[in-house]
Design an enzyme around this catalytic site. Sequence first.
Site, mmCIF file in Angstrom:
data_model
loop_
_atom_site.group_PDB
_atom_site.id
_atom_site.type_symbol
_atom_site.label_atom_id
_atom_site.label_comp_id
_atom_site.label_asym_id
_atom_site.label_seq_id
_atom_site.Cartn_x
_atom_site.Cartn_y
_atom_site.Cartn_z
ATOM 1 N N HIS A 40 -1.857 -5.475 1.919
ATOM 2 C CA HIS A 40 -2.404 -5.867 2.381
ATOM 3 C C HIS A 40 -1.770 -7.706 1.160
ATOM 4 O O HIS A 40 -1.699 -7.728 0.479
ATOM 5 C CB HIS A 40 -3.601 -5.506 1.545
ATOM 6 N N CYS A 49 -8.173 -1.924 8.028
ATOM 7 C CA CYS A 49 -6.615 -1.141 7.620
ATOM 8 C C CYS A 49 -6.519 0.015 7.373
ATOM 9 O O CYS A 49 -5.650 0.091 7.448
ATOM 10 C CB CYS A 49 -6.576 -2.392 6.688
ATOM 11 N N GLU A 89 1.412 -0.891 -0.030
ATOM 12 C CA GLU A 89 0.001 -0.401 0.466
ATOM 13 C C GLU A 89 1.080 1.226 0.061
ATOM 14 O O GLU A 89 1.740 1.437 0.822
ATOM 15 C CB GLU A 89 -0.523 -0.046 1.108
HETATM 16 N N1 PCA Z 1 -8.306 -6.577 6.411
HETATM 17 C C1 PCA Z 1 -9.471 -5.368 6.326
HETATM 18 C C2 PCA Z 1 -9.569 -5.463 7.981
HETATM 19 C C3 PCA Z 1 -8.835 -6.548 8.319
HETATM 20 C C4 PCA Z 1 -8.352 -7.358 7.275
HETATM 21 O O1 PCA Z 1 -7.394 -8.559 7.475
HETATM 22 C C5 PCA Z 1 -8.810 -4.806 5.717
HETATM 23 O O2 PCA Z 1 -8.579 -4.774 4.698
HETATM 24 O O3 PCA Z 1 -9.627 -3.258 6.195
#
Ligand code: PCA
Length: 197
Positions: free
Chosen positions: A165, A141, A78
């Site tokens: 992610h 997140c 990200e």
């Molecule tokens: N993914 C979610 C919240 C917790 C996770 O593992 C997100 O992308 O916001």
Amino acid sequence: MKIIITGFEPFLDSEENPTQEIIKLLPKSIYGNELIKVELPVIYDECFNILLKIIEEKKPDVIINLGLAGGRKAISIERVAININDSSSPDNKGVILQDKQIIKAGKNAYFSTLPIKQIMKNIEKKKIPVEISNSAGTYVCNNLMYHALHYIYINNLDIKAGFIHVPYMKQQVKEEVNSLPLDVILEGVIDSIKACL
Ligand code: PCA
């Protein structure tokens, strides 16, 4: 160096969260650098408070937060966190937040301070699917990433921080859904940590 690495518990329809597994599988250190492994709840107003206590206690050099982005094909480094919570999905406490600033009068956005291109190159070398992502979403997140970068900025701390992610792990979804084997995701995360040392 001290590296805090966080994963999340399962949330919404997912009974498992690959990042929770990754946290369990990671070693305690990499090349002599301590890994402080933390599992966080998928709760807007709790996840950062837990991380904050650990930051204050351990005084890390690097913070890498991990989360699941179900449906993505590649490990997503990200680039940016934005100052908004906006999702029709509840967090694990049942809270739904829409069009709500994370920090009133906070900056609109913070960029990751991790070496995102170096991380990508490290993972690419292994032929593991990886990309730079320009949106961490507007759910828990992104909230965690924003809070961590804001805290570091306002306190003028020398800590590199950012968010990665990961896709579903193969074992949790049907064949046709995008996913990667857990050991491949783990390798990508270890390569990411190495890029930050
Ligand atoms: N993914 C979610 C919240 C917790 C996770 O593992 C997100 O992308 O916001």
